[in-house]
Structures are given as structure tokens and as C-alpha cells.
Design a protein around this motif. Structure first.
Motif, PDB file in Angstrom:
ATOM      1  N   ARG A  11       0.856  -1.196   0.000  1.00  0.00           N
ATOM      2  CA  ARG A  11       0.000   0.000   0.000  1.00  0.00           C
ATOM      3  C   ARG A  11       0.880   1.230   0.000  1.00  0.00           C
ATOM      4  O   ARG A  11       1.857   1.305   0.770  1.00  0.00           O
ATOM      5  N   ILE A  12       0.514   2.190  -0.852  1.00  0.00           N
ATOM      6  CA  ILE A  12       1.182   3.494  -0.868  1.00  0.00           C
ATOM      7  C   ILE A  12       0.179   4.525  -0.366  1.00  0.00           C
ATOM      8  O   ILE A  12      -0.957   4.554  -0.834  1.00  0.00           O
ATOM      9  N   MET A  13       0.600   5.347   0.598  1.00  0.00           N
ATOM     10  CA  MET A  13      -0.343   6.281   1.225  1.00  0.00           C
ATOM     11  C   MET A  13       0.353   7.617   1.483  1.00  0.00           C
ATOM     12  O   MET A  13       1.492   7.648   1.951  1.00  0.00           O
ATOM     13  N   ILE A  14      -0.335   8.707   1.153  1.00  0.00           N
ATOM     14  CA  ILE A  14       0.198  10.049   1.432  1.00  0.00           C
ATOM     15  C   ILE A  14      -0.857  10.818   2.212  1.00  0.00           C
ATOM     16  O   ILE A  14      -1.814  11.345   1.634  1.00  0.00           O
ATOM     17  N   ASN A  15      -0.735  10.855   3.528  1.00  0.00           N
ATOM     18  CA  ASN A  15      -1.670  11.602   4.365  1.00  0.00           C
ATOM     19  C   ASN A  15      -1.392  13.094   4.203  1.00  0.00           C
ATOM     20  O   ASN A  15      -0.230  13.515   4.204  1.00  0.00           O
ATOM     21  N   THR A  16      -2.462  13.871   4.082  1.00  0.00           N
ATOM     22  CA  THR A  16      -2.309  15.298   3.783  1.00  0.00           C
ATOM     23  C   THR A  16      -3.235  16.130   4.657  1.00  0.00           C
ATOM     24  O   THR A  16      -4.467  16.000   4.563  1.00  0.00           O
ATOM     25  N   GLY A  17      -2.644  16.942   5.534  1.00  0.00           N
ATOM     26  CA  GLY A  17      -3.428  17.800   6.422  1.00  0.00           C
ATOM     27  C   GLY A  17      -3.980  17.025   7.608  1.00  0.00           C
ATOM     28  O   GLY A  17      -3.925  15.791   7.658  1.00  0.00           O
ATOM     29  N   THR A  18      -4.494  17.763   8.564  1.00  0.00           N
ATOM     30  CA  THR A  18      -4.942  17.163   9.821  1.00  0.00           C
ATOM     31  C   THR A  18      -6.050  16.135   9.598  1.00  0.00           C
ATOM     32  O   THR A  18      -5.970  15.002  10.085  1.00  0.00           O
ATOM     33  N   GLU A  19      -7.063  16.513   8.840  1.00  0.00           N
ATOM     34  CA  GLU A  19      -8.158  15.576   8.610  1.00  0.00           C
ATOM     35  C   GLU A  19      -7.744  14.449   7.674  1.00  0.00           C
ATOM     36  O   GLU A  19      -8.397  13.405   7.626  1.00  0.00           O
ATOM     37  N   GLY A  20      -6.660  14.643   6.965  1.00  0.00           N
ATOM     38  CA  GLY A  20      -6.096  13.580   6.136  1.00  0.00           C
ATOM     39  C   GLY A  20      -5.194  12.641   6.923  1.00  0.00           C
ATOM     40  O   GLY A  20      -4.641  11.693   6.358  1.00  0.00           O
ATOM     41  N   GLY A  21      -5.011  12.925   8.215  1.00  0.00           N
ATOM     42  CA  GLY A  21      -4.217  12.042   9.068  1.00  0.00           C
ATOM     43  C   GLY A  21      -2.729  12.349   9.065  1.00  0.00           C
ATOM     44  O   GLY A  21      -1.928  11.551   9.530  1.00  0.00           O
ATOM     45  N   GLN A  22      -2.347  13.532   8.548  1.00  0.00           N
ATOM     46  CA  GLN A  22      -0.922  13.879   8.507  1.00  0.00           C
ATOM     47  C   GLN A  22      -0.477  14.423   9.855  1.00  0.00           C
ATOM     48  O   GLN A  22      -1.039  15.412  10.340  1.00  0.00           O
ATOM     49  N   GLU A  23       0.530  13.775  10.442  1.00  0.00           N
ATOM     50  CA  GLU A  23       1.054  14.220  11.737  1.00  0.00           C
ATOM     51  C   GLU A  23       2.371  14.967  11.587  1.00  0.00           C
ATOM     52  O   GLU A  23       2.692  15.821  12.404  1.00  0.00           O
ATOM     53  N   VAL A  24       3.146  14.609  10.585  1.00  0.00           N
ATOM     54  CA  VAL A  24       4.450  15.253  10.391  1.00  0.00           C
ATOM     55  C   VAL A  24       4.389  16.112   9.119  1.00  0.00           C
ATOM     56  O   VAL A  24       4.165  15.586   8.021  1.00  0.00           O
ATOM     57  N   PRO A  25       4.569  17.442   9.273  1.00  0.00           N
ATOM     58  CA  PRO A  25       4.419  18.335   8.123  1.00  0.00           C
ATOM     59  C   PRO A  25       5.664  18.408   7.241  1.00  0.00           C
ATOM     60  O   PRO A  25       6.234  19.479   7.010  1.00  0.00           O
ATOM     61  N   HIS A  26       6.127  17.260   6.790  1.00  0.00           N
ATOM     62  CA  HIS A  26       7.170  17.129   5.760  1.00  0.00           C
ATOM     63  C   HIS A  26       6.662  15.997   4.873  1.00  0.00           C
ATOM     64  O   HIS A  26       6.477  14.869   5.369  1.00  0.00           O
ATOM     65  N   LEU A  27       6.419  16.289   3.605  1.00  0.00           N
ATOM     66  CA  LEU A  27       5.827  15.319   2.680  1.00  0.00           C
ATOM     67  C   LEU A  27       6.488  13.948   2.816  1.00  0.00           C
ATOM     68  O   LEU A  27       7.715  13.846   2.780  1.00  0.00           O
ATOM     69  N   HIS A  28       5.665  12.921   3.011  1.00  0.00           N
ATOM     70  CA  HIS A  28       6.205  11.568   3.117  1.00  0.00           C
ATOM     71  C   HIS A  28       5.226  10.575   2.516  1.00  0.00           C
ATOM     72  O   HIS A  28       4.011  10.724   2.647  1.00  0.00           O
ATOM     73  N   VAL A  29       5.786   9.580   1.879  1.00  0.00           N
ATOM     74  CA  VAL A  29       5.002   8.546   1.221  1.00  0.00           C
ATOM     75  C   VAL A  29       5.166   7.264   2.033  1.00  0.00           C
ATOM     76  O   VAL A  29       6.276   6.741   2.159  1.00  0.00           O
ATOM     77  N   HIS A  30       4.052   6.789   2.615  1.00  0.00           N
ATOM     78  CA  HIS A  30       4.088   5.524   3.351  1.00  0.00           C
ATOM     79  C   HIS A  30       4.076   4.373   2.362  1.00  0.00           C
ATOM     80  O   HIS A  30       3.296   4.377   1.406  1.00  0.00           O
ATOM     81  N   VAL A  31       4.911   3.376   2.590  1.00  0.00           N
ATOM     82  CA  VAL A  31       4.840   2.124   1.829  1.00  0.00           C
ATOM     83  C   VAL A  31       4.722   1.013   2.862  1.00  0.00           C
ATOM     84  O   VAL A  31       5.578   0.894   3.754  1.00  0.00           O
ATOM     85  N   MET A  32       3.640   0.238   2.777  1.00  0.00           N
ATOM     86  CA  MET A  32       3.453  -0.839   3.754  1.00  0.00           C
ATOM     87  C   MET A  32       2.974  -2.105   3.080  1.00  0.00           C
ATOM     88  O   MET A  32       2.307  -2.075   2.045  1.00  0.00           O
ATOM     89  N   GLY A  33       3.372  -3.229   3.673  1.00  0.00           N
ATOM     90  CA  GLY A  33       2.985  -4.505   3.084  1.00  0.00           C
ATOM     91  C   GLY A  33       3.404  -5.646   3.982  1.00  0.00           C
ATOM     92  O   GLY A  33       3.776  -5.445   5.139  1.00  0.00           O
ATOM     93  N   GLY A  34       3.325  -6.859   3.436  1.00  0.00           N
ATOM     94  CA  GLY A  34       3.604  -8.065   4.209  1.00  0.00           C
ATOM     95  C   GLY A  34       2.312  -8.779   4.530  1.00  0.00           C
ATOM     96  O   GLY A  34       1.215  -8.258   4.309  1.00  0.00           O
ATOM     97  N   PRO A  35       2.446 -10.003   5.084  1.00  0.00           N
ATOM     98  CA  PRO A  35       1.266 -10.827   5.333  1.00  0.00           C
ATOM     99  C   PRO A  35       0.261 -10.147   6.262  1.00  0.00           C
ATOM    100  O   PRO A  35       0.632  -9.509   7.227  1.00  0.00           O
TER     101      PRO A  35
END
Ligand code: 5GP
Ligand code: ZN
Length: 126
Positions: free
Chosen positions: A93-117
Motif C-alpha cells: 500500500r502506498i499512502m500520502i496523508n495530507t493535512g490534519t483531517e487527512g491524518g498527517q502528523e508530520v508536516p514534511h511530505l512523506h510517502v508511506h509504503v506498507m505490506g507483508g502478510p
């Protein structure tokens, strides 16, 4: 001369990129840095960030198009290297949270990559 990247002295991710706060590095080049999330949601969970301090997707401009493209091209390669299972049974999964209601906690653009069983931890399965 090496171009000095814009950084924010109060930004936690700028400090991680500069090595002032330790992190578990996944990847680094002149423009990008990737590191393991400190509180992983999934067996594999890392963040890809531009070294330049860009606050969020809202501050992204046309001048960042190549940078964002490079991040998205890098994600599948690093996902496999970090232990995500191959597509289509595996994937990530690729996720980019944006703004408070978007779930962004750290105000430096970051792309989450998550996976596994599955199931993934903390009940945060969505
Ligand atoms: P956001 O909620 O802003 O999309 O995601 C921020 C992510 O950064 C969270 O998943 C959080 O666990 C991670 N994070 C926050 N502080 C640190 C830190 O100091 N080191 C690392 N490796 N990850 C962090
Ligand atoms: Zn920053």
C-alpha cells in the motif's frame, strides 16, 4: 557546487535526513531518503521523503513532478527489497496523508509504503 536544499530547522524529518535524529535507513540518493517507520502498521512499513522540505501534497508544484515520479518508481522496488511479497498475491500500500483531517502528523511530505502478510497490527486495517 551542490545545491543547498531547503530545510526547516524545527522539522523532525529534516533532522532525520540530516542524521541529527537516528533512523533505520532503507534508501538514500541526492534527492530522496527512505527509512523505517518508528511505529509500523504492517510487517513492512517505511517512508520515502524528499530531502527538500516540502510540507505536504498541497505545497507540491509542477517543479516537483519529477521528484514525485521518482518516489513512485522507487516504491515497488524498495517494497520487494524490504520483504513485501510479489504482486499480485503480495503487493503493498502506498499512502500520502495530507493535512490534519487527512491524518498527517508530520508536516514534511512523506510517502508511506506498507505490506507483508495480513493481518496488519494495531487494528488499523483500512
Ligand atoms: P503521518 O501520520 O504524518 O502520515 O505519518 C507520520 C509517520 O511518521 C507515522 O507513521 C509515525 O510513526 C512516523 N514517525 C514519527 N516520528 C518518527 C521518528 O522520529 N522516526 C521514525 N522513523 N518515524 C517517525
Ligand atoms: Zn522537513
Amino acid at each position: 557546487m551542490v545545491h543547498a536544499l531547503h530545510r526547516d530547522p524545527d522539522c523532525i524529518f529534516c533532522k532525520i535526513i540530516a542524521g541529527e535524529i537516528p533512523s533505520k535507513k532503507v534508501y538514500e540518493d541526492d534527492d530522496l531518503y527512505a527509512f523505517h517507520d518508528i511505529a509500523p502498521w504492517a510487517p513492512v512499513h517505511f517512508l520515502i521523503v524528499p530531502k527538500e522540505h516540502v510540507e505536504s501534497m498541497v505545497q507540491v508544484g509542477a517543479e516537483h513532478a519529477a521528484l514525485l515520479g521518482r518516489i513512485l518508481l522507487l516504491a515497488p522496488r524498495l517494497a520487494l527489497e524490504q520483504g513485501c511479497n510479489p504482486y499480485p498475491e503480495g503487493g503493498f500500500r502506498i499512502m500520502i496523508n495530507t493535512g490534519t483531517e487527512g491524518g498527517q502528523e508530520v508536516p514534511h511530505l512523506h510517502v508511506h509504503v506498507m505490506g507483508g502478510p495480513r493481518p496488519w497490527s494495531f487494528g488499523r486495517t483500512q
